[in-house]
Design a protein around this motif. Sequence first.
Motif, PDB file in Angstrom:
ATOM      1  N   LEU A 181     -10.335 -17.873  58.540  1.00 58.99           N
ATOM      2  CA  LEU A 181     -10.655 -16.453  58.737  1.00 58.99           C
ATOM      3  C   LEU A 181      -9.816 -15.575  57.817  1.00 58.99           C
ATOM      4  N   GLN A 182      -8.533 -15.892  57.701  1.00 64.31           N
ATOM      5  CA  GLN A 182      -7.645 -15.102  56.848  1.00 64.31           C
ATOM      6  C   GLN A 182      -8.122 -15.120  55.400  1.00 64.31           C
ATOM      7  N   HIS A 183      -8.492 -16.281  54.895  1.00 64.21           N
ATOM      8  CA  HIS A 183      -8.966 -16.393  53.511  1.00 64.21           C
ATOM      9  C   HIS A 183     -10.259 -15.613  53.305  1.00 64.21           C
ATOM     10  N   MET A 184     -11.164 -15.678  54.278  1.00 62.15           N
ATOM     11  CA  MET A 184     -12.437 -14.973  54.160  1.00 62.15           C
ATOM     12  C   MET A 184     -12.236 -13.460  54.187  1.00 62.15           C
ATOM     13  N   VAL A 202     -17.702 -13.263  62.824  1.00 62.14           N
ATOM     14  CA  VAL A 202     -16.408 -12.643  63.118  1.00 62.14           C
ATOM     15  C   VAL A 202     -15.962 -11.762  61.958  1.00 62.14           C
ATOM     16  N   VAL A 203     -16.058 -12.277  60.740  1.00 61.85           N
ATOM     17  CA  VAL A 203     -15.650 -11.506  59.564  1.00 61.85           C
ATOM     18  C   VAL A 203     -16.483 -10.236  59.425  1.00 61.85           C
ATOM     19  N   ARG A 204     -17.784 -10.365  59.618  1.00 66.19           N
ATOM     20  CA  ARG A 204     -18.663  -9.205  59.481  1.00 66.19           C
ATOM     21  C   ARG A 204     -18.340  -8.139  60.534  1.00 66.19           C
ATOM     22  N   ARG A 205     -18.085  -8.557  61.762  1.00 69.48           N
ATOM     23  CA  ARG A 205     -17.775  -7.582  62.815  1.00 69.48           C
ATOM     24  C   ARG A 205     -16.435  -6.903  62.552  1.00 69.48           C
TER      25      ARG A 205
END
Length: 381
Positions: free
Chosen positions: A316-319, A352-355
Amino acid sequence: MTSNFNTDINSINDFASEIIYKIFSYLSYPEVYRIRSVCQKFKAMGEYHIYQQIKESRQLISIKLDGKNKNNDSIELEAVHYDVKNRVIEFRPSESLESKLSLGNTSTQQWGAYCRLLKIHFSGWFSNSNKQQQKIPSFEKLNAQDQAMFLYHYQYNSSIEKIYELPCWYENKVDRYLGDKGFILNLSYKQPGQFDYIQQQQMTTGLPTSYYSYRSITSSTPKPSPPVMDVKWIRVTLDWVLDGMVKSNMQQNQIYEDSFGTLNQLLAKEGCFKYDPLSEPILNHIVTKQDQPLSESLIKYVHSHTHECHTRLTRLQHMLEGAGVDAQVIWKYTFAKSYVVGNGSLLGEEDVVRRIQDSEEEWRQKKLSLTRRLLSHGGNI
């Protein structure tokens, strides 16, 4: 100009240590930490000053289980030692403080018989936060919804909101380790009563796995008594302590950075280039065997777990970083926390990233609007 600057530095270096420590006493930890870059003398004295202030003022680290009630729900540790070479402070429970905590879940809002999540807080984060949160002029002129949104984002501190997952307590090991970039926690589990961990595991496998079989718990299988977590020590970097005070994404150094560097070189010779630095076997080697050759069991472990070098959190952090979003905001959102700790989240990584992106963009635009309104009333954010 350079000559004058060097002369000033030499003059400062001539000051007696008592005078420099006296000057430091009027400064906050972040201020001392910043000016320590002036020279090597300031670096050594500034870092030791921070440790001494933490110890003398009895600032504690609190370890709190998620899923406990408000009584006897945390363990507090005090500073006992400073490792000058590695710039690491060790905290331990004092003789007057309880070091054990039952993992039984006493919260009515949490499913599950045992707690598996915890938070780790430094007391200085809260006192410093209170000083920073000055009342903003004209803040009361905002409506209740805008006030709530502003406080939610403005008071957010990733260090306070971070959640960590406990190691599995079924494994029969004396020492267990939990770590992050800025700390390593050493603990053990004790099982009250006459059952050992194998018996407890056998009993747990008999527990119902669905809601519809809940009533059969008392009649079919006795509920195993909860294990007890015994905290031995936690070692933290000065970066970790300061990061929770400044509430910003400051660059943290890896705890025991030199030891990890040596480990990387040794593993590379064995053909191991990817591994999870926070896995228990790695942390155990860093803490207890950093000056010894690599064991066969560690090499075998790294080879067989190469695919686990990236966790849900690191992915998640990288994305987020690739999307231009500060990765520290992960802990601001409940849906992101649930995904990271695997707490029943139905969202995928992309969701998750998009939200998070959408929520942060909404706040960015709202913050501009709030700033204009407060400025019009003589305030500011």
